[in-house]
Design an enzyme around this catalytic site. Structure first.
Site, PDB file in Angstrom:
ATOM      1  N   ARG A   1      -2.717  -2.274  -3.283  1.00 35.24           N
ATOM      2  CA  ARG A   1      -3.943  -1.536  -3.014  1.00 35.24           C
ATOM      3  C   ARG A   1      -3.945  -0.316  -3.931  1.00 35.24           C
ATOM      4  O   ARG A   1      -3.011   0.488  -3.911  1.00 35.24           O
ATOM      5  CB  ARG A   1      -3.960  -1.075  -1.560  1.00 35.24           C
ATOM      6  CG  ARG A   1      -5.177  -0.241  -1.302  1.00 35.24           C
ATOM      7  CD  ARG A   1      -5.178   0.356   0.061  1.00 35.24           C
ATOM      8  NE  ARG A   1      -6.408   1.110   0.217  1.00 35.24           N
ATOM      9  CZ  ARG A   1      -6.515   2.166   0.997  1.00 35.24           C
ATOM     10  NH1 ARG A   1      -5.494   2.593   1.707  1.00 35.24           N
ATOM     11  NH2 ARG A   1      -7.666   2.790   1.098  1.00 35.24           N
TER      12      ARG A   1
ATOM     13  N   GLU B   1      -8.145  -6.008   5.426  1.00 32.97           N
ATOM     14  CA  GLU B   1      -8.084  -5.633   4.010  1.00 32.97           C
ATOM     15  C   GLU B   1      -6.909  -6.287   3.300  1.00 32.97           C
ATOM     16  O   GLU B   1      -6.992  -6.655   2.133  1.00 32.97           O
ATOM     17  CB  GLU B   1      -8.013  -4.103   3.894  1.00 32.97           C
ATOM     18  CG  GLU B   1      -9.350  -3.461   4.227  1.00 32.97           C
ATOM     19  CD  GLU B   1      -9.247  -2.007   4.632  1.00 32.97           C
ATOM     20  OE1 GLU B   1      -8.792  -1.741   5.762  1.00 32.97           O
ATOM     21  OE2 GLU B   1      -9.612  -1.135   3.828  1.00 32.97           O
TER      22      GLU B   1
ATOM     23  N   ARG C   1     -12.589  14.461   9.031  1.00 37.05           N
ATOM     24  CA  ARG C   1     -13.379  14.818   7.831  1.00 37.05           C
ATOM     25  C   ARG C   1     -14.817  15.105   8.220  1.00 37.05           C
ATOM     26  O   ARG C   1     -15.380  14.415   9.069  1.00 37.05           O
ATOM     27  CB  ARG C   1     -13.369  13.662   6.823  1.00 37.05           C
ATOM     28  CG  ARG C   1     -12.039  13.481   6.140  1.00 37.05           C
ATOM     29  CD  ARG C   1     -12.075  12.300   5.197  1.00 37.05           C
ATOM     30  NE  ARG C   1     -10.972  11.409   5.493  1.00 37.05           N
ATOM     31  CZ  ARG C   1     -10.882  10.138   5.088  1.00 37.05           C
ATOM     32  NH1 ARG C   1     -11.840   9.616   4.353  1.00 37.05           N
ATOM     33  NH2 ARG C   1      -9.845   9.414   5.392  1.00 37.05           N
TER      34      ARG C   1
ATOM     35  N   ASN D   1       0.876  -1.171   0.000  1.00 36.92           N
ATOM     36  CA  ASN D   1       0.000   0.000   0.000  1.00 36.92           C
ATOM     37  C   ASN D   1       0.915   1.223   0.000  1.00 36.92           C
ATOM     38  O   ASN D   1       1.503   1.559   1.025  1.00 36.92           O
ATOM     39  CB  ASN D   1      -0.874  -0.056   1.265  1.00 36.92           C
ATOM     40  CG  ASN D   1      -1.832   1.114   1.343  1.00 36.92           C
ATOM     41  OD1 ASN D   1      -1.821   2.006   0.503  1.00 36.92           O
ATOM     42  ND2 ASN D   1      -2.669   1.109   2.373  1.00 36.92           N
TER      43      ASN D   1
ATOM     44  N   HIS E   1     -13.355   1.947   0.711  1.00 35.40           N
ATOM     45  CA  HIS E   1     -13.296   0.867   1.718  1.00 35.40           C
ATOM     46  C   HIS E   1     -13.909  -0.428   1.183  1.00 35.40           C
ATOM     47  O   HIS E   1     -14.366  -1.271   1.956  1.00 35.40           O
ATOM     48  CB  HIS E   1     -14.097   1.223   2.999  1.00 35.40           C
ATOM     49  CG  HIS E   1     -13.476   2.279   3.845  1.00 35.40           C
ATOM     50  ND1 HIS E   1     -14.240   3.203   4.529  1.00 35.40           N
ATOM     51  CD2 HIS E   1     -12.194   2.555   4.150  1.00 35.40           C
ATOM     52  CE1 HIS E   1     -13.445   4.005   5.217  1.00 35.40           C
ATOM     53  NE2 HIS E   1     -12.198   3.633   4.997  1.00 35.40           N
TER      54      HIS E   1
END
Ligand code: ADP
Length: 401
Positions: free
Chosen positions: A91, A384, A241, A7, A180
Site C-alpha cells: 500500500r 482494501e 480530523r 502496509n 481511500h
C-alpha cells in the site's frame, strides 16, 4: 498463489497473506512500536488462533524478518518456505499525478515514489522503506505498488483544481488528489455485481466512514469527485480530523493562540472532528452510547457528521445527475444504523428511501433500501487488502505474458 500485502507506517507494519484463488486471508498481523525495546508483534492464523509477542525490534528489516519467520514456521502450517510468496503488494498512500494504476516496482518507480514524498511526508517514506526492506530480504519476489490516490486520477480538472493562484498547482502540485481509492473502488465493483450491471454502466456514491472518512462520486465506474483533497484532512468530519472549514479560521487561530505550524497541524488532525466536538472520544460506539444517555456534545458531534454527510451525498447526486446506488462501508458505514438512517432521512423527493427495519437488522452486506426506492442503498464490507492482492496478482500475470 499467495500474495503478501504490506502496509508500512513509520513505526508499524501491517500484513496479510492472501490466497488469491479463494480470496481467503491465511494469516494477518502487525508489528507496532518498531524502533523500541518492546515492539508488539500480534498475528492471527485462520480465524481462531491469536498470538501476541513482545520483542526488541529496531527497524522494519527486523520486523519483516519476524513476519517471514511466522509465515514459514512449520508449527503454523501456513507456507513451507518463502517460495510460497508469489509477490508482495504494497500500500502506497500517495502516487501524485504519476500513478493512475498499480505498478510493478523497479528503480524508476522507486524514484517516482520518492518524488511524491513531499505530498505525503508522514506516509510515503515509510511505504517506500517497506518496499526497500522487501527487496533486500526477498530479492527474488516481485513487488507491486498500489496507490490510495490512483483511483481518483480520473477526476476532471474542474473537480481537482482549487481556486488559488494557478501557479500553486504548477509549482507546488496543489490540487485535490483524494484517498481511500482502493476502498471506493472495491465497494463500487462489488455494488455493480450486486446490482447486476457492468461497472462501466454503474454510477454510485460510496461513503467510506471509518476513523478517516471520505465520500466518492463514481460515474460509470470512474471517480469524478471525492471529499478528501490535497491531504486526507478535507471533507467529512472524522474521528479526530476537522474536515471542511473556512481556511481563514486557521490563520485566525494561529495568531490568537500563538500556535506553530506543527501545533496547528496537530490540532486539525488529532484534536478535532468527533473528538474535538465531543471533548471525549473519537469512537463512534462510545459516542452513540453517550448520546443515548443524553450527552449533548456527543449528540452534536454525531449530528454534524450526519448533516455534512447528507450535504455531500446530495451534492454528488447533483454532480452526477443521479446514481444507481449509495453505498456505506468501513467501521461506521458498516455498523451505524443511526448514521445511515439519518444521513438519508427526508430524501424521498430525490428517490432515496431507506427501509428502517432492514437498516437496523442488517449484518454483513446487503440492500437496505425500500423496494420503491429509485436509488438503491447498500452496505458492503470493504476489503482494501484484497484489492491490493488482486492488483498484485494481475500485475504478475501481465508480467508473465
Ligand atoms: P479505520 O479508519 O481506523 O480503519 P474503521 O473503519 O475501523 O477505521 O472504523 C472505526 C470507526 O468505526 C470507529 O469510530 C468505531 O467506533 C466505528 N465502529 C465500529 N463498530 C461500530 C459499531 N458497531 N457501531 C458504531 N460504530 C462502530
Amino acid at each position: 498463489m499467495s500474495i503478501l500485502v504490506l502496509n508500512c507506517g513509520s513505526s508499524s507494519l501491517k500484513y496479510q497473506l492472501i490466497n488469491i484463488s479463494s480470496g481467503m486471508c491465511l494469516t494477518k498481523g502487525s508489528v507496532e512500536k518498531i524502533g523500541g525495546n518492546e515492539a508488539i508483534f500480534s498475528y492471527e492464523i485462520g480465524k481462531n488462533e491469536r498470538f501476541k509477542e513482545v520483542y526488541q525490534i529496531f527497524d522494519h528489516t527486523d520486523a519483516l524478518t519476524y513476519v517471514i519467520k511466522s509465515i514459514t514456521n512449520p508449527d503454523h502450517n501456513i507456507l513451507k518456505s518463502i517460495d510460497g510468496i508469489a509477490a508482495i503488494g504494497h500500500r502506497v498512500v500517495h502516487g501524485g499525478e504519476k500513478f493512475t494504476e498499480s505498478v510493478l516496482i523497479d528503480d524508476g518507480v522507486i524514484s517516482e515514489i520518492r518524488e511524491c514524498m513531499e505530498l505525503a511526508p508522514l506516509h510515503n517514506p515509510a511505504n517506500l522503506q517497506g518496499i526497500l526492506v522487501c527487496m533486500k530480504l526477498l530479492p527474488d519476489v516481485p513487488n507491486i505498488a498500489v496507490f490510495d490516490t490512483a483511483f481518483h486520477q480520473t477526476m476532471p480538472d474542474y473537480a481537482y483544481i482549487y481556486a488559488l493562484p494557478y501557479v500553486m498547482y504548477t509549482r507546488h502540485k496543489i490540487r485535490r488528489y483524494g484517498f481511500h481509492g482502493t476502498s471506493h473502488r472495491f465497494v463500487a465493483e462489488r455494488a455493480a455485481k450486486m446490482l447486476g450491471k457492468p461497472l462501466k454502466n454503474t454510477s454510485v456514491i460510496t461513503c467510506h466512514l471509518g476513523n478517516g472518512s471520505s465520500i466518492c462520486a463514481i460515474k460509470n465506474g470512474k471517480s469524478i469527485d471525492t471529499s478528501m483533497g490535497f491531504t486526507p484532512l478535507e471533507g467529512l468530519i472524522m474521528g479526530s480530523r476537522s474536515g471542511d472549514l473556512d481556511p481563514a479560521i486557521i490563520l485566525h487561530i494561529i495568531s490568537k493562540e500563538e500556535l506553530t505550524v506543527h501545533e496547528a497541524n496537530s490540532m486539525l488532525n488529532k484534536h478535532s472532528g468527533l473528538l474535538g466536538i465531543s471533548g471525549n472520544t473519537n469512537d463512534m460506539r462510545e459516542l452513540t452510547e453517550s448520546m443515548k444517555k443524553g450527552d449533548k456534545r456527543a449528540q452534536l458531534a454525531i449530528s454534524i457528521l450526519v448533516y455534512r454527510l447528507k450535504k455531500y451525498i446530495c451534492g454528488y447526486l447533483g454532480a452526477m445527475g443521479g446514481a444507481d446506488a449509495i453505498i456505506f462501508t468501513a467501521g461506521i458505514g458498516e455498523n451505524s444504523a443511526y448514521v445511515r438512517e439519518n444521513s438519508l432521512s427526508n430524501l424521498e423527493f430525490m428517490g432515496i428511501k431507506i427501509d428502517k427495519r432492514k437498516n437496523k437488522s442488517i449484518t454483513g452486506e446487503g440492500f437496505i433500501s425500500g423496494n420503491d426506492s429509485k436509488i438503491k442503498i447498500l452496505v458492503i464490507s470493504t476489503n482494501e487488502e484484497l484489492v491490493i492482492a488482486r492488483d498484485t496478482a494481475n500485475m504478475l500475470k501481465k508480467r508473465k505474458k
